[in-house]
Design an enzyme around this catalytic site. Sequence first.
Site, PDB file in Angstrom:
ATOM      1  N   GLU A   6     -17.096 -12.341   6.545  1.00 17.66           N
ATOM      2  CA  GLU A   6     -18.154 -11.591   7.235  1.00 17.66           C
ATOM      3  C   GLU A   6     -19.266 -11.178   6.265  1.00 17.66           C
ATOM      4  OE1 GLU A   6     -15.109  -9.051   9.054  1.00 17.66           O
ATOM      5  OE2 GLU A   6     -16.174  -9.339  10.937  1.00 17.66           O
ATOM      6  N   GLU A  39      -7.969 -12.051  11.088  1.00 17.05           N
ATOM      7  CA  GLU A  39      -7.631 -10.689  11.531  1.00 17.05           C
ATOM      8  C   GLU A  39      -6.605 -10.663  12.641  1.00 17.05           C
ATOM      9  OE1 GLU A  39     -10.663 -11.758  10.789  1.00 17.05           O
ATOM     10  OE2 GLU A  39     -11.831 -10.209   9.783  1.00 17.05           O
TER      11      GLU A  39
HETATM   12  C1  3H9 Z   1     -10.350  -7.573   7.687  1.00 17.66           C
HETATM   13  O1  3H9 Z   1     -10.969  -8.156   6.850  1.00 17.66           O
HETATM   14  C2  3H9 Z   1     -10.982  -6.702   8.749  1.00 17.66           C
HETATM   15  C3  3H9 Z   1     -12.468  -6.850   8.846  1.00 17.66           C
HETATM   16  O2  3H9 Z   1     -12.806  -7.898   9.719  1.00 17.66           O
HETATM   17  C4  3H9 Z   1     -13.096  -5.633   9.423  1.00 17.66           C
HETATM   18  C5  3H9 Z   1     -13.020  -4.388   8.629  1.00 17.66           C
HETATM   19  C6  3H9 Z   1     -13.862  -3.259   9.204  1.00 17.66           C
HETATM   20  N1  3H9 Z   1      -6.003  -6.057   1.269  1.00 17.66           N
HETATM   21  O3  3H9 Z   1      -0.893 -13.023  -0.691  1.00 17.66           O
HETATM   22  P1  3H9 Z   1      -0.788 -12.780  -2.154  1.00 17.66           P
HETATM   23  C7  3H9 Z   1      -2.554  -8.191  -1.865  1.00 17.66           C
HETATM   24  S1  3H9 Z   1      -8.654  -7.642   7.726  1.00 17.66           S
HETATM   25  C8  3H9 Z   1      -5.162  -5.467   0.402  1.00 17.66           C
HETATM   26  O4  3H9 Z   1       0.565 -12.650  -2.739  1.00 17.66           O
HETATM   27  P2  3H9 Z   1      -1.885 -15.366  -2.671  1.00 17.66           P
HETATM   28  C9  3H9 Z   1      -1.148  -8.630  -1.488  1.00 17.66           C
HETATM   29  O5  3H9 Z   1      -0.477  -7.624  -0.761  1.00 17.66           O
HETATM   30  C10 3H9 Z   1      -8.212  -8.633   6.315  1.00 17.66           C
HETATM   31  N2  3H9 Z   1      -4.282  -6.170  -0.350  1.00 17.66           N
HETATM   32  O6  3H9 Z   1      -1.628 -13.848  -2.982  1.00 17.66           O
HETATM   33  C11 3H9 Z   1      -0.566  -8.859  -2.861  1.00 17.66           C
HETATM   34  O7  3H9 Z   1      -0.228  -7.588  -3.404  1.00 17.66           O
HETATM   35  P3  3H9 Z   1       1.025  -7.414  -4.384  1.00 17.66           P
HETATM   36  C12 3H9 Z   1      -8.370 -10.067   6.600  1.00 17.66           C
HETATM   37  C13 3H9 Z   1      -4.274  -7.497  -0.200  1.00 17.66           C
HETATM   38  O8  3H9 Z   1      -2.659 -15.885  -3.791  1.00 17.66           O
HETATM   39  C14 3H9 Z   1      -1.731  -9.420  -3.664  1.00 17.66           C
HETATM   40  O9  3H9 Z   1      -2.904  -9.010  -2.954  1.00 17.66           O
HETATM   41  N3  3H9 Z   1      -7.883 -10.827   5.471  1.00 17.66           N
HETATM   42  C15 3H9 Z   1      -5.111  -8.162   0.686  1.00 17.66           C
HETATM   43  O10 3H9 Z   1      -0.618 -16.049  -2.272  1.00 17.66           O
HETATM   44  C16 3H9 Z   1      -1.721 -10.922  -3.767  1.00 17.66           C
HETATM   45  O11 3H9 Z   1      -1.636 -11.468  -2.453  1.00 17.66           O
HETATM   46  C17 3H9 Z   1      -6.635 -11.325   5.403  1.00 17.66           C
HETATM   47  O12 3H9 Z   1      -5.865 -11.175   6.337  1.00 17.66           O
HETATM   48  C18 3H9 Z   1      -6.029  -7.380   1.447  1.00 17.66           C
HETATM   49  N4  3H9 Z   1      -6.888  -7.943   2.319  1.00 17.66           N
HETATM   50  O13 3H9 Z   1      -2.806 -15.389  -1.346  1.00 17.66           O
HETATM   51  C19 3H9 Z   1      -6.259 -12.070   4.170  1.00 17.66           C
HETATM   52  N5  3H9 Z   1      -4.864  -9.489   0.629  1.00 17.66           N
HETATM   53  O14 3H9 Z   1       0.755  -8.313  -5.529  1.00 17.66           O
HETATM   54  C20 3H9 Z   1      -4.981 -11.533   3.583  1.00 17.66           C
HETATM   55  C21 3H9 Z   1      -3.909  -9.647  -0.288  1.00 17.66           C
HETATM   56  O15 3H9 Z   1       1.016  -5.963  -4.679  1.00 17.66           O
HETATM   57  N6  3H9 Z   1      -4.623 -12.131   2.327  1.00 17.66           N
HETATM   58  N7  3H9 Z   1      -3.527  -8.457  -0.787  1.00 17.66           N
HETATM   59  O16 3H9 Z   1       2.205  -7.863  -3.560  1.00 17.66           O
HETATM   60  C22 3H9 Z   1      -4.157 -13.394   2.206  1.00 17.66           C
HETATM   61  O17 3H9 Z   1      -4.090 -14.154   3.143  1.00 17.66           O
HETATM   62  C23 3H9 Z   1      -3.685 -13.828   0.850  1.00 17.66           C
HETATM   63  O18 3H9 Z   1      -3.447 -12.668   0.091  1.00 17.66           O
HETATM   64  C24 3H9 Z   1      -4.658 -14.731   0.048  1.00 17.66           C
HETATM   65  C25 3H9 Z   1      -4.111 -14.917  -1.389  1.00 17.66           C
HETATM   66  C26 3H9 Z   1      -4.752 -16.092   0.758  1.00 17.66           C
HETATM   67  C27 3H9 Z   1      -6.024 -14.134  -0.032  1.00 17.66           C
END
Ligand code: 3H9
Length: 711
Positions: free
Chosen positions: A115, A135
């Site tokens: 976004e 999301e």
């Molecule tokens: C959103 O964006 C809402 C908006 O539209 C509107 C808002 C108003 N936040 O997965 P990994 C942490 S909703 C906080 O193992 P990878 C994760 O817990 C969001 N923490 O790495 C982990 O922590 P720890 C929409 C986050 O390389 C560490 O980062 N976005 C977030 O296998 C490493 O993560 C998503 O749904 C976050 N957003 O994969 C994307 N993301 O080391 C969510 C990750 O302490 N994320 N962490 O266990 C992912 O899909 C994967 O993390 C990503 C990397 C593909 C990015």
Amino acid sequence: MATPTPSPSTSNGPVTFQRQGDVCVVTIDNPPVNALGVDVRRGLAAAIDAAEADSGAKAVLIVGAGRNFIAGADIREFGQAPQQPSLPEVCLKIENCSKPVVAAIHGAALGGGLEIALSAHYRLAAPTAKLGLPEVALGLLPGSGGTQRAPRLIGVKPALELMLSGRHAGAKEALSLGLIDRLGAEADARAEGLAYAQELVAANAPVRRTRDAAGLADKEAARAALEAARADTAKKSRGLFSPMKIVEAVEGALTLPFDEGMALERKLFLQCIDSPQRAGLIHAFFAEREVLKAPETRSASPRPLTSAGIVGGGTMGAGIAVAMLDAGLPVTMVERDEPSLARGRAHVEKVYDGLIAKGRMTPEAKAAVMARFSGSTSYDAFASVDIVVEAVFEEMGVKKAVFAELDRVCKKGAVLATNTSYLDIDEIAASISRPQDVVGLHFFSPANIMKLLEIVVPAKVSADVVATGFELAKKLKKVPVRAGVCDGFIGNRILAVYRQAADHMMEDGASPYEIDAAVRNFGYPMGPFQVSDLAGGDIGWATRKRKAATRDPQARYVQVADRICERGWFGQKTQRGYYLYPEGARTGVPDPEVLAIIDAERVRAGITPRSFTEEEIMRRYMAAMVNEGANVVLQRIALRPLDVDVTFLYGYGFPRHRGGPMKYADTVGLPKVLADIREFAKADPIFWKPSPLLVELVERGADFASLNQSE
Ligand code: 3H9
């Protein structure tokens, strides 16, 4: 174009900006994934203000440091008091910037990350970048303008498809969708983004706001795509809250001016935030990452894992072999004789032939995979493998004989794993000279498909063997959960208890069909009696016979399942179980003869049947599950409640939007669950014994979540 020397940089928390020639380069550096927490939002807003104020800056470039552009909003902030500026405000500030803003994407640009990019005026992505609006997987909708800008940029149909599936699109696809303007040639998005921004400055390129894009020009096509998505969502996402909210928000993009659409999006986003489904799904997101942090994965490094052996070519052994082959490992299967080995090999080939028939694999690819498969009738074939998994008949004597052979032939340091579902792995380990190498790897059938892998940790195993189990799970793309040794480990032990609760309700008056329907309406794909029919009634029958000698004679025992099995009705494979499966149908129909058997059993047990509401069925079903889950945590069979949750999400079809049974119990309230158990105990105090952990938590006013910190 030459790269100008950067000016000194200014930092505002995790966001840094510096001028490089005409371009103000804004870098977000918020490890691990550049999530858009409050400090990043403040820093971004300040950087845009600074770029506006800097007369020398003719364009702005936004980049991410580390492995990703931006993974989205900071999920940990949801449910807490909001802090200013909000992400939609930051996005608007970027879009309203009077100088062209370029987003240069590498790694993940997800959710709020995309976004931000959509609010920029020009987008470039490295070839390996992943873009998406996931999301929905967290029970949310894109809430920073994604539902308003994406349809305007790429059209309603593809925008809704991205938002409703939550999938990640590759950079090439993003280019063809029009989500980005330019595909970078290499991974260095910063340098390419800078060159792009300089080019735009040189060309005097205008500010180009996504809100003004023409993706909705064909109103009729947009409306048709919206209605199709609405109908599809009503069917496919029944019971889920956020998918329909996404459709509603996109409808706003079609019918309202941009600002009003944004206000609608905000309203719907906040409804999603307040939904228990959001809490359940975000719990699942963190829990499935938390399970990877078992003590052994932190204290030890895995042993090498370059080749694998499988003992046994039955359904389970073959499934495990396929999982290993799919992960690229060479696999050696050992069976007791040539015909059994041929059957084992045929089981493996059948899986790949199925893929070929569906057009998902070519014969050449199958040949390449099978070239890594070898078979033998001699254990000597395991002399050099790094890991062996035995999947032979569930009988202690048979298992010990296999392990004696493994002890004899395997190289020093080889991991020796058993796929037993319930046998005492400590006893197996104690029977050989190297108990430190013995671990349980409990796969779920079909082993090449089911994601759960229970890593069962016997007393004498060394930490690096357990760490190797986790490493194997990673290679096989499975979700590992650490479990202690007991009958049934985490999952099957809890299953045995709530399954009994279902049997009790059946004998007391609920039909298996009513119970299955209640469980499906709760969100499971199938009810417990359908699962029995799918797995084969003979499996449960064998378990009941095994446990007969140790059963408490005072405990209630429902005999309906035995009566059904005695008739040879084992479920789908015999076309009859709790349901009838006419001509091999996979969906069963209720069987009046089964109802007659149940009636006869009620008479025999002196029970006058009563009716059950769906609500009561689920209260009893869940109370039994949660109570045994608490016992499993208390006895440290599961490290934390969240390990129980992940086990059920990935091994037993528990509805993800409820977060798992322990999260569900927290949502309902532990005092309520305990009160239910005490109420049910009045009629059956042997079955309904409140777990001491549940009692203690209620007395302390605590919940399961309080026990979820990493060990
Ligand atoms: C959103 O964006 C809402 C908006 O539209 C509107 C808002 C108003 N936040 O997965 P990994 C942490 S909703 C906080 O193992 P990878 C994760 O817990 C969001 N923490 O790495 C982990 O922590 P720890 C929409 C986050 O390389 C560490 O980062 N976005 C977030 O296998 C490493 O993560 C998503 O749904 C976050 N957003 O994969 C994307 N993301 O080391 C969510 C990750 O302490 N994320 N962490 O266990 C992912 O899909 C994967 O993390 C990503 C990397 C593909 C990015």
